[in-house]
Each structure stands twice: as C-alpha cells, then as structure tokens.
Design a protein around this motif. Structure first.
Motif, PDB file in Angstrom:
ATOM      1  N   ARG A 195      26.794  12.193  51.820  1.00 43.78           N
ATOM      2  CA  ARG A 195      26.742  13.451  51.067  1.00 43.78           C
ATOM      3  C   ARG A 195      27.055  13.222  49.592  1.00 43.78           C
ATOM      4  N   LEU A 196      28.077  12.406  49.313  1.00 43.09           N
ATOM      5  CA  LEU A 196      28.421  12.112  47.923  1.00 43.09           C
ATOM      6  C   LEU A 196      27.259  11.422  47.210  1.00 43.09           C
ATOM      7  N   ARG A 210      19.865  21.929  39.256  1.00 42.34           N
ATOM      8  CA  ARG A 210      21.286  22.191  39.474  1.00 42.34           C
ATOM      9  C   ARG A 210      22.087  22.026  38.187  1.00 42.34           C
ATOM     10  N   THR A 211      21.750  21.025  37.400  1.00 40.09           N
ATOM     11  CA  THR A 211      22.503  20.737  36.191  1.00 40.09           C
ATOM     12  C   THR A 211      22.263  21.774  35.102  1.00 40.09           C
ATOM     13  N   THR A 259      18.567   8.144  41.359  1.00 39.93           N
ATOM     14  CA  THR A 259      18.429   9.182  40.346  1.00 39.93           C
ATOM     15  C   THR A 259      16.983   9.600  40.196  1.00 39.93           C
ATOM     16  N   HIS A 264      15.657  12.093  42.778  1.00 42.14           N
ATOM     17  CA  HIS A 264      16.196  13.447  42.817  1.00 42.14           C
ATOM     18  C   HIS A 264      16.102  14.130  41.451  1.00 42.14           C
ATOM     19  N   GLU A 271      23.987  11.569  47.986  1.00 42.32           N
ATOM     20  CA  GLU A 271      22.811  12.432  47.850  1.00 42.32           C
ATOM     21  C   GLU A 271      23.022  13.516  46.799  1.00 42.32           C
ATOM     22  N   GLU A 272      24.237  14.073  46.739  1.00 48.90           N
ATOM     23  CA  GLU A 272      24.496  15.150  45.797  1.00 48.90           C
ATOM     24  C   GLU A 272      24.808  14.642  44.399  1.00 48.90           C
ATOM     25  N   ASN A 273      25.110  13.353  44.275  1.00 49.08           N
ATOM     26  CA  ASN A 273      25.448  12.780  42.972  1.00 49.08           C
ATOM     27  C   ASN A 273      24.658  11.488  42.784  1.00 49.08           C
ATOM     28  N   HIS A 326      15.526  18.138  41.581  1.00 54.94           N
ATOM     29  CA  HIS A 326      16.683  18.812  42.182  1.00 54.94           C
ATOM     30  C   HIS A 326      17.882  18.740  41.251  1.00 54.94           C
ATOM     31  N   THR A 327      18.140  17.567  40.704  1.00 57.99           N
ATOM     32  CA  THR A 327      19.279  17.399  39.813  1.00 57.99           C
ATOM     33  C   THR A 327      19.103  18.220  38.544  1.00 57.99           C
TER      34      THR A 327
END
Length: 245
Positions: free
Chosen positions: A46-47, A101-102, A91, A94, A49-51, A97-98
C-alpha cells in the motif's frame, strides 16, 4: 542353537542405534529469515502504490513508525514479487493518478451533459467542477453550443470566481470540438494550463462523469423538462443543493 535365533546380535545393535537416533532426533531447523506477516506485506504494498516516489529505504523508515522492522532488501523482494518496479519506474506508471491527487486543490474540470425535453428537443449544459471540493458551476444551457459561446462562459466563470480564480492552475477537458483554442486562451490569461484528456478515455475526467450520473439520477430523470428555462431552473436549484449538501 544358532538355527533357532530369529535375529543376529548385529541386527539388534542396528535396531538399537536407529531407536536411539529416532528418540533423540531434533526437528530440522528453519534456515533464513521468517516470512513477513501478511499484514506487513499488505502495508508495504500500500505504501509503495500510494507513494510511487518512495524508494525501499523510505518505505523501510515509514514501516518503523508503527514498530515494524523490515530490511530494505526484504521490501525490494516483496515489491518485485508483486510486480512493482523501483521508485522511478513506479512513478511513471502512476503519473495521472498522482497528478490528480497532488493537484486536486488547483484543478478545474469541465464537460457537457445533454438533456432531451418532453418535445424531444436536445439541450446542452456546460458545467465546471472544482475537483477538491466537488463544487459544481452550471455555466450555461443552449441548443446549439459553439466554441465562442463556451469561451464567453469561461470568461464569466473567472470573473465570478474573483480572487479564487488564481488558485486554479489546471483545467481538464475532453477533446470535444466545442472546446476550442479560444477556451484555452481564456484560461491561459489566468495562468491556468489546459490539459486535454487522452482520446476515448472518459474515466480520465471522472469527476465530471460522476456529476453527470448524479444529476441525471437525482434530478433530470425525475422530471419532464419542457424547455430551456425549465431545465436552467431545475439544474440551478439542484446544483445549489448539491454544493451545500
């Protein structure tokens, strides 16, 4: 007496040695490190994929916060087993998506929805969504949308937003022919970068697609729209309810 012996002394000794070895044998020791608990594996993935910009050492540091001590090489093994590449490559996988969100607090998205009146006259509605707050602005309704009409409504929107207009750095739109260079120029004057979505990818503008679905389900599908004025009134009241709900 020898012919009457069932076994020889050598056989008895062999049996005894085997019995001793069986009695005192130790279970084989487990070599290497024990496997990670499933919960830590899930948290590691999870860490990552989300970061997507975090490397193995950064993820290792984040895992230590709740008390999980995991080697960086183990993290690399876990990610590799799940098909996740190192940070630079992760990076690039994604990016969209990133980006959403950012930059959500600086994003506007726009689109058209259409509605047929009771007399089968098609009306087109231009609207804009503030991505961070999901606030909707119904800009205009017409039977014949043109590029000039869209650009003029964009100018009015920026005027209505006043000082807040400068907060929006990006506008996402699809490749509809009615979104012309004139529209892009209006937002360029506000230092807002226009980003067209990839061809035939409606999910890239999912915020507007969601509002279209919600507005139809909760408002227009429950009414028989008689004319443009009727639709403008209904959608204006619904947008006010939606924005304050």
């Amino acid at each position: 007496m020898r012919p009457h012996r069932l076994v020889t002394p050598g056989t008895l000794l062999t049996w005894h040695r085997r019995l001793a070895r069986w009695t005192w044998r130790q279970p084989p020791g487990r070599s290497g490190r024990p496997p990670l608990p499933e919960g830590i594996v899930a948290l590691t993935l999870r860490l990552a994929e989300e970061n997507p910009t975090w490397g193995y050492v950064r993820i290792q540091g984040e895992l230590r916060r709740p008390g999980h001590r995991v080697a960086a090489t183990t993290i690399r093994r876990v990610l590799r087993r799940s098909g996740l590449p190192p940070a630079p490559q992760r990076t690039s996988q994604h990016t969209w998506h990133t980006f959403l969100r950012t930059h959500a607090h600086t994003l506007l998205t726009c689109d058209f929805m259409h509605m047929d009146t009771v007399f089968l006259k098609r009306l087109y509605v231009l609207f804009v969504v503030e991505t961070k707050t999901r606030r909707v602005h119904v800009l205009g309704i017409t039977t014949h949308p043109t590029g000039e009409w869209v650009a003029q409504l964009a100018r009015i929107l920026l005027i209505d937003l006043e000082d807040r207009a400068r907060c929006f750095r990006f506008l996402i739109r699809d490749r509809d022919a009615k979104f012309t260079a004139a529209l892009d120029a209006v937002f360029a004057g506000n230092d807002t970068t226009v980003i067209p979505t990839p061809p035939q990818r409606p999910r890239s503008n999912a915020f507007t697609e969601q509002w279209i679905h919600t507005a139809h389900a909760e408002c227009t599908d429950r009414l028989l729209i008689t004319a443009e004025r009727h639709l403008r009134t209904a959608l204006s009241e619904y947008a006010e309810h939606y924005n304050t709900g």
